[in-house]
Write a protein that holds these residues in place. Structure first.
Motif, PDB file in Angstrom:
ATOM      1  N   ALA A 133      50.227 -44.434  27.926  1.00  0.00           N
ATOM      2  CA  ALA A 133      50.419 -44.122  26.514  1.00  0.00           C
ATOM      3  C   ALA A 133      50.078 -42.665  26.223  1.00  0.00           C
ATOM      4  N   ILE A 134      48.948 -42.208  26.729  1.00  0.00           N
ATOM      5  CA  ILE A 134      48.531 -40.822  26.486  1.00  0.00           C
ATOM      6  C   ILE A 134      49.517 -39.848  27.131  1.00  0.00           C
ATOM      7  N   ALA A 135      49.977 -40.158  28.338  1.00  0.00           N
ATOM      8  CA  ALA A 135      50.911 -39.273  29.026  1.00  0.00           C
ATOM      9  C   ALA A 135      52.224 -39.156  28.276  1.00  0.00           C
ATOM     10  N   ARG A 136      52.592 -40.199  27.530  1.00  0.00           N
ATOM     11  CA  ARG A 136      53.861 -40.194  26.805  1.00  0.00           C
ATOM     12  C   ARG A 136      53.671 -39.972  25.301  1.00  0.00           C
ATOM     13  N   GLY A 137      52.458 -39.589  24.884  1.00  0.00           N
ATOM     14  CA  GLY A 137      52.213 -39.239  23.493  1.00  0.00           C
ATOM     15  C   GLY A 137      52.130 -40.416  22.545  1.00  0.00           C
ATOM     16  N   LEU A 138      51.853 -41.602  23.076  1.00  0.00           N
ATOM     17  CA  LEU A 138      51.732 -42.793  22.233  1.00  0.00           C
ATOM     18  C   LEU A 138      50.264 -42.943  21.844  1.00  0.00           C
ATOM     19  N   THR A 139      49.955 -42.831  20.570  1.00  0.00           N
ATOM     20  CA  THR A 139      48.565 -42.809  20.126  1.00  0.00           C
ATOM     21  C   THR A 139      47.990 -44.219  19.955  1.00  0.00           C
ATOM     22  N   PHE A 140      46.666 -44.276  19.845  1.00  0.00           N
ATOM     23  CA  PHE A 140      45.983 -45.563  19.722  1.00  0.00           C
ATOM     24  C   PHE A 140      46.441 -46.378  18.511  1.00  0.00           C
ATOM     25  N   PRO A 141      46.629 -45.775  17.319  1.00  0.00           N
ATOM     26  CA  PRO A 141      47.084 -46.597  16.185  1.00  0.00           C
ATOM     27  C   PRO A 141      48.400 -47.337  16.473  1.00  0.00           C
ATOM     28  N   VAL A 142      49.298 -46.710  17.219  1.00  0.00           N
ATOM     29  CA  VAL A 142      50.561 -47.379  17.548  1.00  0.00           C
ATOM     30  C   VAL A 142      50.299 -48.567  18.471  1.00  0.00           C
ATOM     31  N   LYS A 148      47.523 -50.164  18.792  1.00  0.00           N
ATOM     32  CA  LYS A 148      46.764 -51.150  18.017  1.00  0.00           C
ATOM     33  C   LYS A 148      47.705 -52.053  17.219  1.00  0.00           C
ATOM     34  N   GLU A 149      48.719 -51.462  16.603  1.00  0.00           N
ATOM     35  CA  GLU A 149      49.677 -52.250  15.825  1.00  0.00           C
ATOM     36  C   GLU A 149      50.467 -53.195  16.728  1.00  0.00           C
ATOM     37  N   LEU A 150      50.854 -52.699  17.897  1.00  0.00           N
ATOM     38  CA  LEU A 150      51.574 -53.555  18.846  1.00  0.00           C
ATOM     39  C   LEU A 150      50.700 -54.716  19.303  1.00  0.00           C
ATOM     40  N   LEU A 151      49.416 -54.442  19.554  1.00  0.00           N
ATOM     41  CA  LEU A 151      48.500 -55.501  19.958  1.00  0.00           C
ATOM     42  C   LEU A 151      48.347 -56.551  18.862  1.00  0.00           C
ATOM     43  N   LYS A 152      48.254 -56.097  17.630  1.00  0.00           N
ATOM     44  CA  LYS A 152      48.155 -57.045  16.514  1.00  0.00           C
ATOM     45  C   LYS A 152      49.365 -57.982  16.498  1.00  0.00           C
ATOM     46  N   ARG A 161      51.822 -60.069   6.836  1.00  0.00           N
ATOM     47  CA  ARG A 161      52.603 -58.834   6.949  1.00  0.00           C
ATOM     48  C   ARG A 161      53.294 -58.746   8.299  1.00  0.00           C
ATOM     49  N   LEU A 162      52.579 -59.035   9.363  1.00  0.00           N
ATOM     50  CA  LEU A 162      53.138 -58.927  10.696  1.00  0.00           C
ATOM     51  C   LEU A 162      54.221 -59.974  10.932  1.00  0.00           C
ATOM     52  N   ALA A 163      54.056 -61.135  10.306  1.00  0.00           N
ATOM     53  CA  ALA A 163      55.057 -62.196  10.471  1.00  0.00           C
ATOM     54  C   ALA A 163      56.386 -61.803   9.837  1.00  0.00           C
ATOM     55  N   LEU A 164      56.332 -60.947   8.802  1.00  0.00           N
ATOM     56  CA  LEU A 164      57.554 -60.534   8.112  1.00  0.00           C
ATOM     57  C   LEU A 164      58.228 -59.343   8.791  1.00  0.00           C
TER      58      LEU A 164
END
Length: 241
Positions: free
Chosen positions: A29-38, A40-44, A79-82
């Motif tokens: 993620a870090i190597a490709r510029g994907l930050t923790f908030p992104v 985190k949202e995917l994990l949720k 929210r995530l379900a929608l």
């Protein structure tokens, strides 16, 4: 009785395994510029998905139970379900399938087991016949151009023949396809291992070999052996599958 959360915190084996799994994910993620908030949202989203699947069969999705299982608020679950989940990478492309069948199909290999040089057009064995056997939705010429672009095949114009120039589908200059392979290969392996740990009825074949203190020369020799065995395994398995 202890709560599930306290059990998880005390389970060093589980947390240790998760750390080993997350570390390369964080590196990618870090190597490709994907930050923790992104992330985190995917994990949720995936926690909600897993919690919903864990509901008893036939029972309607219960927001409160999903929220409790996932450790999220009911508002977040709703929210995530929608929201539309991220699209998963497609399964192997027609170009991948052409390459694999050319490598493995008995009628397309010479006596030494190597892929044959094929005429571009005409009845089988030819590249055109091979491509049409895979799909009729993509023109054979387009599939050939894709394999050439990926550096996997070569078209000799004077003789109008096609040959493979690589023995493994590793499109180094195609990041999207390489990431697709990463998701499928590691994802399937991970899913099989998790199913085995959770004790699902269906057991998956998952084995590994470990060796310590190998020299560079030993590793080079082992790679040659593994490549030879992999080609033999592929040649035997693909036609049967």
């Amino acid at each position: 009785m202890r709560s599930p959360r306290s059990d998880v915190r005390s389970d060093g084996a589980l947390t240790g395994a998760i750390v080993r799994l997350l570390r390369p994910l964080a590196r990618l993620a870090i190597a490709r510029g994907l930050t923790f908030p992104v992330i985190k949202e995917l994990l949720k989203q995936e926690f909600v998905h897993a919690a919903r699947e864990a509901q008893p069969d036939g029972e309607l999705a219960n927001v409160s139970r999903i929220a409790t299982a996932a450790g999220l608020t009911r508002r977040e679950v709703t929210r995530l379900a929608l929201e539309q989940p991220p699209a998963l990478a497609d399964r192997p492309s027609p170009a991948t399938q052409v390459f694999t069948r050319w490598q493995a199909q008995r009628g397309l290999r010479d006596r030494s087991g190597k892929p044959k040089l094929l005429p571009r057009q005409g009845p089988a064995p030819s590249f055109e016949a091979l491509a049409l056997a895979i799909t009729r939705d993509v023109h054979p010429r387009s599939l050939l151009d894709e394999l050439v672009r990926l550096g996997l095949a070569e078209h000799d114009v004077p003789t109008d023949t096609v040959r493979l120039i690589e023995d493994a589908f590793v499109p180094r200059d195609d990041q999207a396809r390489m990431l697709g392979f990463l998701g499928h290969n590691v994802g399937d392996h991970f899913a099989a291992g998790v199913a085995n740990v959770l004790g699902d009825e269906r057991r998956h074949f998952e084995q590994a070999l470990y060796a310590d203190d190998l020299s560079d020369a030993s590793i080079a020799a082992a790679k040659k052996l593994v490549n030879a065995q992999w080609r033999a395994l592929t040649a035997a398995l693909v036609p049967e599958l």
